[in-house]
Design an enzyme around this catalytic site. Structure first.
Site, PDB file in Angstrom:
ATOM      1  N   TYR A 176       3.389  16.670  -4.295  1.00  0.00           N
ATOM      2  CA  TYR A 176       4.521  16.671  -5.090  1.00  0.00           C
ATOM      3  C   TYR A 176       4.779  17.914  -5.521  1.00  0.00           C
ATOM      4  O   TYR A 176       4.308  18.883  -5.296  1.00  0.00           O
ATOM      5  CB  TYR A 176       4.159  15.359  -6.087  1.00  0.00           C
ATOM      6  CG  TYR A 176       4.031  14.028  -5.896  1.00  0.00           C
ATOM      7  CD1 TYR A 176       4.956  13.266  -5.011  1.00  0.00           C
ATOM      8  CD2 TYR A 176       2.816  13.403  -5.956  1.00  0.00           C
ATOM      9  CE1 TYR A 176       4.966  12.109  -4.478  1.00  0.00           C
ATOM     10  CE2 TYR A 176       2.566  12.028  -5.354  1.00  0.00           C
ATOM     11  CZ  TYR A 176       3.762  11.344  -4.642  1.00  0.00           C
ATOM     12  OH  TYR A 176       3.566  10.238  -4.103  1.00  0.00           O
ATOM     13  N   CYS A 347     -10.380  -2.301   3.613  1.00  0.00           N
ATOM     14  CA  CYS A 347      -9.250  -2.550   4.641  1.00  0.00           C
ATOM     15  C   CYS A 347      -8.037  -1.821   4.100  1.00  0.00           C
ATOM     16  O   CYS A 347      -7.154  -1.830   4.933  1.00  0.00           O
ATOM     17  CB  CYS A 347      -9.089  -4.123   4.827  1.00  0.00           C
ATOM     18  SG  CYS A 347      -8.477  -5.003   3.094  1.00  0.00           S
ATOM     19  N   CYS A 350      -4.604  -3.560   0.263  1.00  0.00           N
ATOM     20  CA  CYS A 350      -3.880  -3.190  -1.362  1.00  0.00           C
ATOM     21  C   CYS A 350      -2.907  -2.294  -1.070  1.00  0.00           C
ATOM     22  O   CYS A 350      -1.827  -2.222  -1.558  1.00  0.00           O
ATOM     23  CB  CYS A 350      -4.976  -2.891  -2.435  1.00  0.00           C
ATOM     24  SG  CYS A 350      -5.847  -1.593  -1.699  1.00  0.00           S
TER      25      CYS A 350
END
Length: 687
Positions: A176, A347, A350
């Site tokens: 950013y 995994c 989320c």
């Protein structure tokens, strides 16, 4: 109640962070939820549950300081005005109620923000293309822009303080705007904010100092920062400018939140990245600052946590994903219940919430995101609503979760599994390359089920209709899963493929997982787009096959872009010398020749192959469900009051959808659920 293991006492020591003190070393670092400013009640309850679970510090996701940093369609947090202050109060009050500190990560997007909602022109260290490939460029900031940026950041920090935050971040990483000022390749400015290392650090240094001046009397100031320059192999940090910058600013903030340049390692999936993967990058950090340090590492083992603290790697155990999988992880360690931790499987389902700008979900924790709108608590569940007996048919992820939650409610439950092994698809898939940690979905539930005297498990019991009617349960849940199709039906072909060779030359993932393996040159056809085809290809290559990976998509494992593993999947296939063919579908196979067609033009050509593994769509194993429906219609003796199919037996999907379906069934049994409006909507209401 169990007592805490004294080995873990160090994790519960208070730690001072500038003017505030964290009650322990458990630190939920900033992570996205797909809720933010758009769903403030949902996110407030989500964070509040973590504070209840014992996390000493709980942070927001990145929080925009001004309309010039607009990340739409991603609904992350904002601190633009007084309404945002009120919104954040919903969360900070909940955190303080449970003794947790609240952290706000102030964010300036720069060229990564196309500002699709506000139409503000993005600004950055230079004029650069949008990193999300939106057709926009930033403008190069002039001195007045820099002055304005510092004013925006100061005002946002003051709003954070008013909103009740205890820690305010200067966010100088993850590509950013502030991070770009530090980058010598991007920062080619000729003024006092560019060129030398000192000049490139100037803006961050000034913002840290001005943030401390604005809120440092009551709020700690944290800096999220990258300490390596990238470019090295996994676990081999390259420290050049970034470590020198860290040393130069080491004593400025009250806390350092450290990450690394390679985001695919920082939050890597368990297939490629194991617990504590950032330790090598952190080895020098603590020796260069007296301020507390936090980093992540998908920490689930309290022994690993203690080791890192005692060896001076970190002061805080940073977590995003482990706090999602088990918001009560700290409390369980404190209460001597480490075996009850719902361990993250890595995994990254989320993370797909953030990728797709939708609310977060979790494979292990089906209550994640549902705390406010459905009233689901990860550790509490309403008692049973009747004395009904429940039969759950199938012990895959949906069946295991349904049986567990029903048992926790107090129902008498019978869980019947056709095979000797529990776990269904989870047990099968966890045997594939890199997916061993997925077995935690099974292991957690089997461990918890063993504690419930009201749940009986019957292995090696393949039930038919007559068996079920003879049991005469009040309610029957069909959780029999799904099987992969072998006819090519999927995204590319909306009807079964013809012609296909009969016999053993056509395989599915179910064949591979059951030990039926091809020999020779094998084409793995991926019209699924997630992980399965790539792990099957890797498995077959390990078994000595010559493997070709084929997909009609433009990328290997294209949906894996959403969980941040796609580049590593592609790299792995290349490293294994697996031939990759993109943008082509499979039109036919005769046992010796596969006919491919261009996804754009339809032009066909042939390649040699002895076998094809079809990874396309799955078919639900739902015969029992329909048999029971017929029995109910004919009013046979022993029919249940209700029959419900859940998980893949209802509609094939991801494992997270299966555990959610099992939990939802158990939560809603004997409850009055509005079929037209089953949960609360986080909306603005008008008087």
């Amino acid at each position: 109640m169990n007592k805490r293991d004294p080995r873990y006492d160090i994790l519960f020591e208070p730690v001072k962070i500038g003017p505030v003190t964290a009650k322990n070393r458990f630190y939920q670092v900033p992570h996205c939820t797909g809720m933010g400013w758009l769903r403030p009640r949902m996110v407030a309850e989500l964070r509040g549950i973590k504070a209840e679970g014992g996390w000493g510090v709980v942070c927001t996701e990145y929080c925009s300081i001004h309309p010039a940093s607009d990340d739409t369609p991603h609904p992350s947090h904002s601190l633009w005005d007084k309404n945002d202050i009120k919104s954040h109060r919903l969360m900070t009050d909940k955190l303080h109620e449970h003794g947790a500190l609240a952290g706000a990560e102030l964010w300036v997007g720069g060229s990564r923000s196309a500002n699709l909602l506000t139409h503000e022109v993005p600004m950055d260290v230079a004029s650069m293309p949008n990193s999300n490939r939106d057709p926009y460029q930033s403008r190069a900031m002039d001195r007045n822009d820099i002055k304005e940026l510092k004013r925006w950041h100061r005002n946002a920090a003051l709003r954070a303080k008013e909103a009740g935050f205890d820690i305010v971040y200067v966010y100088a990483t993850h590509h950013y705007l502030l991070d770009n000022f530090l980058n010598p390749k991007l920062n080619t400015r000729s003024d006092e904010y560019g060129g030398s290392l000192e000049n490139r650090m100037r803006l961050i240094r000034e913002i840290i100092e001005e943030t401390k001046d604005a809120v440092g009397d009551k709020c700690a100031v944290a800096v999220r920062f990258t300490v390596d320059d990238g470019g090295g192999a996994d676990g081999v940090p390259v420290h050049n400018d970034r470590m020198a910058m860290f040393e130069a600013m080491a004593e400025l903030p009250d806390l350092w939140d450290i990450n690394i340049r390679d985001y695919s390692l920082e939050m890597g999936v368990s297939r490629f990245t194991k617990e504590g993967a950032l330790e090598a990058y952190m080895s020098e950090v603590k020796s260069k600052t007296s301020k507390p340090v936090v980093t992540v590492g998908r920490f689930t083992s309290p022994d690993t946590m203690v080791s890192q603290v005692k060896r001076g790697i970190v002061d805080f155990i940073g977590a995003a994903r482990p706090s999602i999988a088990d918001p009560f992880l700290p409390q369980k360690i404190e209460q001597g219940r480490s075996e009850d931790i719902r361990e993250c499987i890595g995994c990254n389902i989320c993370y797909t919430g953030d990728s797709r700008a939708v609310p977060i979900r979790c494979t292990q924790n089906p209550t994640m995101g549902e705390e406010w709108r459905r009233g689901w608590h990860p550790e509490k569940i309403d008692p049973k609503g009747s004395n009904s007996r429940i039969l759950v048919v199938g012990a895959g992820p949906a069946g295991l979760e349904a049986a567990l939650a029903l048992g926790q409610r107090g129902y008498d439950v019978m869980l019947a599994e056709a095979s000797l092994e529990l776990g269904g698809r989870v047990s099968n898939e966890s045997q594939l390359p890199g997916l061993s940690e997925w077995a935690r979905v099974r292991d957690y539930r089997v461990t918890q089920l063993a504690k419930l005297a009201n749940v009986e498990i019957y292995r090696d019991n393949k039930l038919d209709l007559d068996d079920i009617l003879a049991i005469a349960a009040d309610h029957v849940v069909i959780a029999t899963g799904a099987k992969w199709r072998n006819d090519g039906y999927g995204h590319y072909h909306d009807t079964p493929m013809q012609p296909l060779t009969p016999g053993s030359a056509i395989y599915t993932p179910n064949d591979i997982m059951s030990g039926r393996l091809p020999e020779g040159r094998t084409l793995v056809y991926d019209d699924d787009g997630f992980y399965m085809a790539s792990v099957i290809a890797e498995k077959l290559q390990q078994e000595g096959n010559e493997v070709i990976y084929l997909t009609p998509e433009s990328k290997v494992s294209i949906w894996s872009v959403n969980n941040a593993e796609q580049p590593r999947v592609h790299r792995r296939l290349v490293e294994l010398n697996i031939e990759i063919i993109l943008n082509h579908g499979l039109d036919g196979f005769d046992g010796e020749t596969a006919t491919l067609s261009c996804a754009f033009t339809g032009r066909q050509h042939d390649i040699k192959a002895s076998n094809v593994v079809m990874v396309t769509c799955r078919s639900s194993e739902d015969k029992l469900y329909y048999d029971l429906q017929d029995a109910i219609e004919s009013k046979r003796e022993g029919i249940p009051k209700t029959v419900k199919r859940i998980g893949d037996a209802e509609a094939p999907s991801i494992i997270a959808a299966a555990t959610f379906a099992g939990h939802k069934y158990a939560r809603e049994l004997d409850c009055d659920i509005d079929a037209d409006n089953p949960f609360k909507h986080d909306r603005v209401f008008f008087e």
